[in-house]
Design a protein around this motif. Structure first.
Motif, PDB file in Angstrom:
ATOM      1  N   ARG A  86      25.701  27.652  -1.842  1.00 27.26           N
ATOM      2  CA  ARG A  86      25.122  27.662  -0.493  1.00 27.26           C
ATOM      3  C   ARG A  86      25.038  29.120  -0.048  1.00 27.26           C
ATOM      4  O   ARG A  86      26.017  29.858  -0.099  1.00 27.26           O
ATOM      5  N   LEU A  87      23.847  29.515   0.381  1.00 26.01           N
ATOM      6  CA  LEU A  87      23.644  30.886   0.846  1.00 26.01           C
ATOM      7  C   LEU A  87      23.756  30.998   2.350  1.00 26.01           C
ATOM      8  O   LEU A  87      23.885  32.082   2.882  1.00 26.01           O
ATOM      9  N   GLY A  88      23.682  29.882   3.009  1.00 23.52           N
ATOM     10  CA  GLY A  88      23.718  29.857   4.467  1.00 23.52           C
ATOM     11  C   GLY A  88      23.137  28.542   4.930  1.00 23.52           C
ATOM     12  O   GLY A  88      22.913  27.631   4.130  1.00 23.52           O
ATOM     13  N   ASP A  89      22.882  28.448   6.209  1.00 26.59           N
ATOM     14  CA  ASP A  89      22.313  27.242   6.767  1.00 26.59           C
ATOM     15  C   ASP A  89      20.927  27.031   6.184  1.00 26.59           C
ATOM     16  O   ASP A  89      20.054  27.892   6.322  1.00 26.59           O
ATOM     17  N   ASN A  90      20.725  25.928   5.467  1.00 24.51           N
ATOM     18  CA  ASN A  90      19.435  25.566   4.904  1.00 24.51           C
ATOM     19  C   ASN A  90      18.967  26.521   3.804  1.00 24.51           C
ATOM     20  O   ASN A  90      17.779  26.750   3.634  1.00 24.51           O
ATOM     21  N   ALA A  91      19.904  27.103   3.058  1.00 24.32           N
ATOM     22  CA  ALA A  91      19.535  28.033   1.995  1.00 24.32           C
ATOM     23  C   ALA A  91      20.471  27.867   0.798  1.00 24.32           C
ATOM     24  O   ALA A  91      21.693  27.843   0.965  1.00 24.32           O
ATOM     25  N   ILE A 115      17.751  17.459  -6.306  1.00 23.40           N
ATOM     26  CA  ILE A 115      19.062  18.080  -6.506  1.00 23.40           C
ATOM     27  C   ILE A 115      19.932  17.786  -5.288  1.00 23.40           C
ATOM     28  O   ILE A 115      19.575  18.131  -4.162  1.00 23.40           O
ATOM     29  N   ASP A 116      21.058  17.150  -5.526  1.00 28.44           N
ATOM     30  CA  ASP A 116      21.977  16.742  -4.464  1.00 28.44           C
ATOM     31  C   ASP A 116      23.201  17.646  -4.460  1.00 28.44           C
ATOM     32  O   ASP A 116      24.016  17.598  -5.389  1.00 28.44           O
ATOM     33  N   PRO A 117      23.364  18.497  -3.447  1.00 24.00           N
ATOM     34  CA  PRO A 117      24.515  19.404  -3.400  1.00 24.00           C
ATOM     35  C   PRO A 117      25.865  18.684  -3.439  1.00 24.00           C
ATOM     36  O   PRO A 117      26.847  19.254  -3.895  1.00 24.00           O
ATOM     37  N   THR A 118      25.915  17.421  -2.993  1.00 22.84           N
ATOM     38  CA  THR A 118      27.203  16.721  -3.023  1.00 22.84           C
ATOM     39  C   THR A 118      27.666  16.459  -4.457  1.00 22.84           C
ATOM     40  O   THR A 118      28.858  16.329  -4.698  1.00 22.84           O
ATOM     41  N   ARG A 119      26.744  16.419  -5.390  1.00 30.22           N
ATOM     42  CA  ARG A 119      27.114  16.258  -6.809  1.00 30.22           C
ATOM     43  C   ARG A 119      27.886  17.488  -7.306  1.00 30.22           C
ATOM     44  O   ARG A 119      28.647  17.425  -8.257  1.00 30.22           O
ATOM     45  N   PHE A 120      27.698  18.599  -6.627  1.00 30.46           N
ATOM     46  CA  PHE A 120      28.391  19.831  -6.959  1.00 30.46           C
ATOM     47  C   PHE A 120      29.675  19.997  -6.131  1.00 30.46           C
ATOM     48  O   PHE A 120      30.342  21.007  -6.215  1.00 30.46           O
ATOM     49  N   GLY A 121      29.927  19.025  -5.271  1.00 35.83           N
ATOM     50  CA  GLY A 121      31.085  19.121  -4.378  1.00 35.83           C
ATOM     51  C   GLY A 121      30.801  19.953  -3.154  1.00 35.83           C
ATOM     52  O   GLY A 121      31.718  20.393  -2.473  1.00 35.83           O
ATOM     53  N   LEU A 122      29.514  20.184  -2.854  1.00 37.86           N
ATOM     54  CA  LEU A 122      29.127  20.981  -1.691  1.00 37.86           C
ATOM     55  C   LEU A 122      28.630  20.070  -0.573  1.00 37.86           C
ATOM     56  O   LEU A 122      27.931  19.098  -0.839  1.00 37.86           O
ATOM     57  N   SER A 153      15.172  26.130   0.007  1.00 35.89           N
ATOM     58  CA  SER A 153      15.616  25.577   1.288  1.00 35.89           C
ATOM     59  C   SER A 153      16.225  24.209   0.981  1.00 35.89           C
ATOM     60  O   SER A 153      16.041  23.663  -0.111  1.00 35.89           O
ATOM     61  N   SER A 154      16.916  23.633   1.940  1.00 40.84           N
ATOM     62  CA  SER A 154      17.492  22.297   1.742  1.00 40.84           C
ATOM     63  C   SER A 154      16.406  21.265   1.469  1.00 40.84           C
ATOM     64  O   SER A 154      16.569  20.379   0.626  1.00 40.84           O
ATOM     65  N   GLU A 155      15.282  21.391   2.148  1.00 44.62           N
ATOM     66  CA  GLU A 155      14.173  20.461   1.955  1.00 44.62           C
ATOM     67  C   GLU A 155      13.613  20.578   0.537  1.00 44.62           C
ATOM     68  O   GLU A 155      13.329  19.578  -0.113  1.00 44.62           O
ATOM     69  N   GLU A 156      13.455  21.787   0.044  1.00 44.46           N
ATOM     70  CA  GLU A 156      12.952  21.992  -1.314  1.00 44.46           C
ATOM     71  C   GLU A 156      13.934  21.466  -2.356  1.00 44.46           C
ATOM     72  O   GLU A 156      13.534  20.862  -3.352  1.00 44.46           O
ATOM     73  N   LEU A 157      15.218  21.693  -2.117  1.00 42.54           N
ATOM     74  CA  LEU A 157      16.244  21.213  -3.036  1.00 42.54           C
ATOM     75  C   LEU A 157      16.207  19.688  -3.124  1.00 42.54           C
ATOM     76  O   LEU A 157      16.263  19.116  -4.212  1.00 42.54           O
ATOM     77  N   SER A 158      16.075  19.046  -1.984  1.00 46.29           N
ATOM     78  CA  SER A 158      15.991  17.589  -1.935  1.00 46.29           C
ATOM     79  C   SER A 158      14.732  17.086  -2.648  1.00 46.29           C
ATOM     80  O   SER A 158      14.784  16.113  -3.395  1.00 46.29           O
ATOM     81  N   ALA A 159      13.613  17.756  -2.424  1.00 47.10           N
ATOM     82  CA  ALA A 159      12.358  17.356  -3.070  1.00 47.10           C
ATOM     83  C   ALA A 159      12.453  17.485  -4.593  1.00 47.10           C
ATOM     84  O   ALA A 159      11.806  16.732  -5.320  1.00 47.10           O
TER      85      ALA A 159
END
Length: 74
Positions: A34-39, A65-72, A56-62
Motif C-alpha cells: 500500500r502506497l497510501g490511500d487508494n494507491a 487482485i484482492d489486497p486481503t489475500r496479501f493480509g492487507l 489505484s484501488s479501482e484498477e487493482l480490483s478490475a
C-alpha cells in the motif's frame, strides 16, 4: 482517484511489500504494498530489480487482485 502519473511519483522507500502465493513460491510470487490511500504497488519477487507497477484501488480490483489475500486491509 490518483492519476497514473501521480502514482509513480509516490515514494517506495518506506513501504513494505508482502507476498501472496498459491503454492510453494519456488518460482517467485506477486508482491504488493500500500502506497497510501487508494494507491498500490505490485511487483515480482523474482525480479526485485524491476520497478513495481502502480495501481489505484479501482484498477487493482478490475485486475482481480484482492489486497486481503496479501493480509492487507482495503
Amino acid at each position: 482517484m490518483p492519476k497514473s502519473n501521480d502514482l509513480y511519483a509516490l515514494d517506495l522507500t518506506t513501504v513494505t511489500f508482502v507476498q501472496a502465493c498459491g503454492g510453494p513460491c519456488t518460482e517467485g510470487c506477486v508482491v504488493l504494498a500500500r502506497l497510501g490511500d487508494n494507491a498500490w504497488a505490485l511487483g515480482d519477487s523474482k525480479r526485485p530489480d524491476l520497478e513495481p507497477l502502480r495501481f489505484s484501488s479501482e484498477e487493482l480490483s478490475a485486475a482481480g487482485i484482492d489486497p486481503t489475500r496479501f493480509g492487507l486491509a482495503l
